[in-house]
Design a protein around this motif. Structure first.
Motif, PDB file in Angstrom:
ATOM      1  N   GLY A   1       0.830  -1.204   0.000  1.00  0.00           N
ATOM      2  CA  GLY A   1       0.000   0.000   0.000  1.00  0.00           C
ATOM      3  C   GLY A   1       0.862   1.250   0.000  1.00  0.00           C
ATOM      4  O   GLY A   1       2.082   1.197  -0.128  1.00  0.00           O
ATOM      5  N   LYS A   2       0.226   2.391   0.173  1.00  0.00           N
ATOM      6  CA  LYS A   2       0.947   3.663   0.203  1.00  0.00           C
ATOM      7  C   LYS A   2       1.788   3.734   1.483  1.00  0.00           C
ATOM      8  O   LYS A   2       1.336   3.337   2.554  1.00  0.00           O
ATOM      9  CB  LYS A   2      -0.023   4.847   0.181  1.00  0.00           C
ATOM     10  CG  LYS A   2      -0.803   4.967  -1.108  1.00  0.00           C
ATOM     11  CD  LYS A   2       0.082   5.471  -2.206  1.00  0.00           C
ATOM     12  CE  LYS A   2      -0.734   5.674  -3.479  1.00  0.00           C
ATOM     13  NZ  LYS A   2       0.116   5.975  -4.603  1.00  0.00           N
ATOM     14  N   PRO A   3       3.011   4.251   1.392  1.00  0.00           N
ATOM     15  CA  PRO A   3       3.867   4.320   2.587  1.00  0.00           C
ATOM     16  C   PRO A   3       3.375   5.395   3.561  1.00  0.00           C
ATOM     17  O   PRO A   3       2.725   6.369   3.177  1.00  0.00           O
ATOM     18  CB  PRO A   3       5.232   4.680   2.015  1.00  0.00           C
ATOM     19  CG  PRO A   3       4.939   5.369   0.735  1.00  0.00           C
ATOM     20  CD  PRO A   3       3.685   4.739   0.203  1.00  0.00           C
ATOM     21  N   ASP A   4       3.706   5.189   4.829  1.00  0.00           N
ATOM     22  CA  ASP A   4       3.350   6.176   5.848  1.00  0.00           C
ATOM     23  C   ASP A   4       4.292   7.378   5.789  1.00  0.00           C
ATOM     24  O   ASP A   4       3.907   8.497   6.131  1.00  0.00           O
ATOM     25  CB  ASP A   4       3.402   5.532   7.240  1.00  0.00           C
ATOM     26  CG  ASP A   4       2.349   4.443   7.392  1.00  0.00           C
ATOM     27  OD1 ASP A   4       1.199   4.669   6.950  1.00  0.00           O
ATOM     28  OD2 ASP A   4       2.665   3.364   7.908  1.00  0.00           O
ATOM     29  N   LYS A   5       5.545   7.141   5.369  1.00  0.00           N
ATOM     30  CA  LYS A   5       6.509   8.228   5.286  1.00  0.00           C
ATOM     31  C   LYS A   5       7.446   7.961   4.115  1.00  0.00           C
ATOM     32  O   LYS A   5       7.886   6.839   3.907  1.00  0.00           O
ATOM     33  CB  LYS A   5       7.317   8.315   6.579  1.00  0.00           C
ATOM     34  CG  LYS A   5       8.271   9.456   6.634  1.00  0.00           C
ATOM     35  CD  LYS A   5       9.007   9.508   7.955  1.00  0.00           C
ATOM     36  CE  LYS A   5      10.005  10.650   7.956  1.00  0.00           C
ATOM     37  NZ  LYS A   5      10.802  10.678   9.165  1.00  0.00           N
ATOM     38  N   VAL A   6       7.725   9.019   3.337  1.00  0.00           N
ATOM     39  CA  VAL A   6       8.654   8.920   2.210  1.00  0.00           C
ATOM     40  C   VAL A   6       9.796   9.892   2.473  1.00  0.00           C
ATOM     41  O   VAL A   6       9.579  11.069   2.733  1.00  0.00           O
ATOM     42  CB  VAL A   6       7.958   9.284   0.871  1.00  0.00           C
ATOM     43  CG1 VAL A   6       8.943   9.246  -0.279  1.00  0.00           C
ATOM     44  CG2 VAL A   6       6.784   8.370   0.613  1.00  0.00           C
ATOM     45  N   SER A   7      11.033   9.365   2.407  1.00  0.00           N
ATOM     46  CA  SER A   7      12.210  10.200   2.615  1.00  0.00           C
ATOM     47  C   SER A   7      13.051  10.184   1.350  1.00  0.00           C
ATOM     48  O   SER A   7      13.294   9.127   0.775  1.00  0.00           O
ATOM     49  CB  SER A   7      13.058   9.663   3.768  1.00  0.00           C
ATOM     50  OG  SER A   7      12.305   9.613   4.955  1.00  0.00           O
TER      51      SER A   7
END
Length: 172
Positions: free
Chosen positions: A125-131
């Motif tokens: 699914g969509k990530p909780d945080k993208v760095s």
């Protein structure tokens, strides 16, 4: 006892060839060049030509193209060429995994080296945080029971190394 002859006559009539279904059309061409097809007759000033039309009957075969003439092509010289594979997907991650491995990993919600960002999002699914750091991207997923997962991508958007999974500290 009923007579058999009416039944035989009926069966014979049903088995007759369907050539009787042909229709004659009148092709009427006027002096100005316009053409009309009709089952009626043409006007006095029009040129008449008759055409017999056979409607399509189910189960019949109609050849649309003439048969190939092999004697015409036998004199042609053929050149051997290197075989090319058409339709093979070229993965930007270097085809490290095949489609079967990719599909199994997505279904089992596992991340393996060679998957791209779209594959990871299909699995988790969509990530909780993208760095974003330099040319690499990191997805962080906060899973249930205080666990988290971190997936690192290279500059092409492919999974690098192994997905790291660790347990976060409890708030107590």
């Amino acid at each position: 006892m009923p007579s058999i002859t009416p039944r035989i006559t009926l069966i014979t009539l049903l088995c007759l060839p369907l050539a009787a279904n042909a229709t004659t059309l009148h092709r009427c061409q006027a002096e100005d060049g316009s053409v009309t097809f009709t089952t009626l007759s043409c006007a006095n000033d029009e040129h008449l030509s008759l055409h017999e039309v056979h409607p399509y009957s189910p189960g019949s075969t109609i050849t649309l193209l003439p048969e190939a003439r092999h004697e015409e092509t036998s004199g042609m010289k053929t050149r051997s060429r290197e075989m090319n594979v058409a339709g093979q997907a070229q993965d930007k991650c270097g085809n490290l995994i095949d489609t079967r491995q990719r599909r199994e990993a997505i279904i089992n919600r596992r991340i393996i080296v060679g998957m791209n960002q779209q594959d990871v999002e299909s699995a988790l699914g969509k990530p909780d945080k993208v760095s974003l750091r330099n040319s690499s991207t990191t997805y962080r997923y906060d899973l249930k029971r205080g666990r988290s997962a971190q997936i690192d991508f290279d500059e092409k958007g492919c999974v690098t190394g192994k997905a790291k999974s660790r347990t976060a500290k409890s708030p107590r």
